[in-house]
Design an enzyme around this catalytic site. Structure first.
Site, short mmCIF file in Angstrom:
data_model
loop_
_atom_site.label_atom_id
_atom_site.label_comp_id
_atom_site.label_asym_id
_atom_site.label_seq_id
_atom_site.Cartn_x
_atom_site.Cartn_y
_atom_site.Cartn_z
N ARG A 42 0.04 12.30 -43.72
CA ARG A 42 1.32 12.48 -44.41
C ARG A 42 1.70 11.21 -45.16
O ARG A 42 1.15 10.13 -44.86
CB ARG A 42 2.42 12.75 -43.35
CG ARG A 42 2.09 13.87 -42.41
CD ARG A 42 2.70 13.61 -41.02
NE ARG A 42 2.17 14.56 -40.02
CZ ARG A 42 2.77 15.69 -39.68
NH1 ARG A 42 3.93 16.00 -40.19
NH2 ARG A 42 2.22 16.50 -38.80
N ASP B 185 7.72 12.59 -43.71
CA ASP B 185 6.73 12.94 -42.69
C ASP B 185 6.27 14.39 -42.87
O ASP B 185 5.31 14.82 -42.23
CB ASP B 185 7.29 12.74 -41.28
CG ASP B 185 8.64 13.40 -41.10
OD1 ASP B 185 9.57 13.07 -41.85
OD2 ASP B 185 8.77 14.27 -40.22
N ASN B 186 6.97 15.13 -43.71
CA ASN B 186 6.58 16.52 -43.96
C ASN B 186 5.96 16.69 -45.33
O ASN B 186 5.99 17.78 -45.90
CB ASN B 186 7.79 17.44 -43.80
CG ASN B 186 8.27 17.51 -42.36
OD1 ASN B 186 7.51 17.23 -41.44
ND2 ASN B 186 9.52 17.86 -42.15
N GLY C 209 5.46 14.74 -31.79
CA GLY C 209 6.26 14.79 -30.57
C GLY C 209 5.98 16.01 -29.73
O GLY C 209 6.29 16.06 -28.54
N ARG C 210 5.40 17.00 -30.36
CA ARG C 210 5.09 18.22 -29.60
C ARG C 210 3.83 18.87 -30.16
O ARG C 210 3.65 20.08 -30.05
CB ARG C 210 6.24 19.20 -29.66
CG ARG C 210 6.66 19.53 -31.08
CD ARG C 210 7.58 20.68 -31.07
NE ARG C 210 8.15 20.89 -32.39
CZ ARG C 210 8.83 21.96 -32.71
NH1 ARG C 210 9.01 22.90 -31.82
NH2 ARG C 210 9.33 22.10 -33.91
N LYS D 292 0.86 23.24 -31.77
CA LYS D 292 2.26 22.84 -31.90
C LYS D 292 3.03 23.47 -30.74
O LYS D 292 2.99 24.69 -30.57
CB LYS D 292 2.79 23.36 -33.24
CG LYS D 292 4.12 22.83 -33.65
CD LYS D 292 4.33 23.11 -35.14
CE LYS D 292 5.74 22.82 -35.57
NZ LYS D 292 5.92 23.10 -37.01
N GLY E 149 8.79 18.50 -26.05
CA GLY E 149 7.40 18.71 -26.48
C GLY E 149 7.01 20.17 -26.60
O GLY E 149 5.85 20.49 -26.87
P1 AMP Z 1 10.00 18.28 -37.75
O1 AMP Z 1 11.45 18.41 -38.09
O2 AMP Z 1 9.40 19.53 -37.17
O3 AMP Z 1 9.19 17.72 -38.87
O4 AMP Z 1 9.94 17.25 -36.56
C1 AMP Z 1 10.35 15.93 -36.68
C2 AMP Z 1 9.88 15.13 -35.51
O5 AMP Z 1 10.49 15.60 -34.30
C3 AMP Z 1 8.39 15.17 -35.26
O6 AMP Z 1 8.01 13.90 -34.82
C4 AMP Z 1 8.25 16.21 -34.18
O7 AMP Z 1 7.07 16.04 -33.44
C5 AMP Z 1 9.49 15.93 -33.33
N1 AMP Z 1 9.93 17.09 -32.55
C6 AMP Z 1 10.53 18.22 -33.00
N2 AMP Z 1 10.78 19.05 -31.98
C7 AMP Z 1 10.34 18.45 -30.85
C8 AMP Z 1 10.31 18.82 -29.45
N3 AMP Z 1 10.79 19.96 -29.01
N4 AMP Z 1 9.75 17.92 -28.60
C9 AMP Z 1 9.26 16.75 -29.04
N5 AMP Z 1 9.26 16.36 -30.30
C10 AMP Z 1 9.79 17.19 -31.21
MG MG Z 2 7.33 17.41 -39.24
#
Ligand code: AMP
Ligand code: MG
Length: 486
Positions: free
Chosen positions: A183, A252-253, A92-93, A113, A126
């Site tokens: 992943r 996903d992590n 997402g970002r 990122k 993003g």
């Molecule tokens: P994470 O908790 O970092 O593993 O993120 C979970 C999901 O949320 C992933 O798909 C990330 O890309 C998305 N995500 C987290 N923060 C943002 C953001 N600020 N903008 C867009 N997508 C995000």
């Molecule tokens: Mg993640």
């Protein structure tokens, strides 16, 4: 021209997968890129030479404003169980700007990122804030020095733009290096794809990239499950060894390579308490220190589900085979954990009372709120501050037992000590030092404390007199809280 000097060797293969697995797009340019951190050691390790590139140019490259020649940026699609609930996600970002080969043809994903919106951003911006990106840089590099498999951090660039969270924060982009970003969630995504070939293609790609020996196997899907299970057991034992709590072990992590990924609400445990949770959103303690092996198994079950069609055409047969593999997890984990804990105590050979000895120490630490890292340092005579707690009667009795057990090793004490020194860090990225460094960076625009901390964390197993101040646990009893890195 630049490419030649730096030594980029892009070989982008992920985009050979079906188009449903990724989206091609460029990073969204940022207003005023400025270099915050750059990891010259890491760049050398992967055969990139930035010695002729000044900070301004580095900022242009690692903000995405000027992508290197040969880069083809993509956002990867994936799904995931977040706190147990299945969701379609994706970068997402984040953007992978390419796969780089070092001189030995070792392959690395180079990923930004915080590089702007993608088709998977859902309703978010993003972008990423400076504090969390520096935090990921510090902790991931510390993990690498602690000898825990992990993604690495190459650079942090300030964007010169604000990001709006609960308050207005400075924006930044982190460059992350990974042996891949495949992943468990990538497999979950491929499983539900309309195109039935997607799963098979991802599977073949993964074997080629990470486990080429399995291509010769008669049952490669079962063997992939087995090898990923081993990798994850190894990873979690490493986390338990150093007191690391990932904090957001969603599927996903979890990588197929076995590297730690996604440093969001993670933190290191100070006083030993198996129920420790730092993440502000983990109300049930799903991802507590003690639950990490259990969650890893749960995630591997989701991975196994994704592999079922490749294990056997008959789903019932496939389930039976996968279940047999997963059933091995507790036994295998226990064995690895015991080996690891025995090393932490310098125990050689097997004594039937070893496990009990370990449990007794952990229970004592828990009851007496003893610092996890420093207790092992004390046993190695490497912790000289505030030792009063170790005069406690129960601990002294335990220590006597331990000393008697050490005698059974039948080797010189120095050998036991050497074993302990290899697995017990003297220095971990303690939350209060990390926070202090981040506050200086974000509020005072002063990165000196971050740099100092990074330097100290490079040699966590060495007795360096000037580093000993970093062994101190926090003064305050207040519980530390972390937030999903945004
Ligand atoms: P994470 O908790 O970092 O593993 O993120 C979970 C999901 O949320 C992933 O798909 C990330 O890309 C998305 N995500 C987290 N923060 C943002 C953001 N600020 N903008 C867009 N997508 C995000
Ligand atoms: Mg993640």
């Amino acid at each position: 021209m630049l490419r030649k000097q730096i030594g980029w060797k892009f070989d982008n293969t992920y985009s050979n997968l079906s188009q449903s697995m990724f989206s091609k797009l460029n990073p969204i340019p940022v207003k005023a890129p400025e270099l915050a951190l750059f990891n010259h050691d890491l760049s050398k390790e992967i055969d990139l030479d930035f010695s002729q590139i000044n900070n301004k140019e580095l900022a242009l490259i690692f903000s995405g404003n000027q992508l290197p020649e040969g880069s083809e940026s993509i956002a990867q699609a994936y799904a995931g169980h977040q706190f147990g609930h299945f969701t379609i996600l994706g970068d997402g970002r984040a953007l992978m700007i390419g796969e780089h080969l070092d001189k030995n043809k070792k392959r690395y994903d180079i990923q930004f990122k915080g590089s702007g919106k993608t088709p998977y951003s859902r309703n978010a911006d993003g972008r990423a804030a400076l504090g969390p990106m520096i935090r990921e840089y510090i902790i991931s590099e510390a993990m690498n020095s602690l000898k825990v498999p992990t993604t690495r951090s190459l650079a942090v660039v300030k964007t010169g733009e604000d990001v709006v969270r609960e308050t207005i924060l400075k924006g930044a982009i982190l460059t992350r290096i990974a042996s891949s970003h495949i992943r468990v969630g990538t497999f979950q995504y491929a499983l539900i794809s309309k195109d039935k070939n997607d799963l098979k293609s991802l599977f073949n790609y993964t074997l080629n990239r990470h486990y080429p020996d399995l291509k010769k196997s008669k049952s490669p899907a079962v063997d992939l499950l087995k090898v990923v299970l081993e990798k994850q057991i190894d990873l979690i034992c490493n986390w338990m060894r150093v007191g690391f709590i990932h904090g957001v072990m969603n599927t996903d992590n979890m990588t197929i390579s076995g590297e730690t990924i996604d440093y969001g609400p993670c933190a290191f445990m100070d006083k030993y308490n198996p129920d420790t949770v730092f993440s502000s959103i983990d109300h049930q303690g799903r991802y507590s220190y003690y639950n990490q092996p259990r969650v890893a198994k749960w995630n591997l079950e989701r991975f196994a589900e994704s592999l079922l069609p490749l294990i056997n055409k008959d789903s019932e047969v496939a389930i039976k085979i996968a279940t047999e593999v997963l059933k091995e997890f507790p036994k295998k984990y226990k064995k690895k954990w015991l080996e690891m804990m025995k090393k932490k105590l310098g125990l050689i050979g097997d004594d039937p009372k070893d496990e009990q000895l370990i449990i007794e120490l952990l229970s004592w630490m828990h009851q007496n709120k003893a610092d996890y890292t420093n207790t092992f340092c004390y046993l190695m005579k490497e912790y000289k501050q505030e030792n009063e707690i170790y005069n406690e009667k129960k601990f002294m009795l335990w220590k006597k037992k331990w000393e008697n057990r050490i005698k059974l090793n039948n080797v010189s004490q120095n050998i036991s000590l050497k074993i302990m020194r290899e697995v017990n860090p003297l220095i971990i990225p303690r939350n209060h030092f990390v926070e202090e460094a981040l506050n200086y960076a974000a509020e005072k625009n002063d990165l000196s404390k971050v740099r100092e901390l990074l330097k100290v964390l490079q040699n966590p197993y060495d007795d360096i007199a000037t580093n000993s101040a970093y062994q101190s646990p926090p003064f305050s009893e207040k519980n530390y809280m972390t937030y999903c890195g945004t």
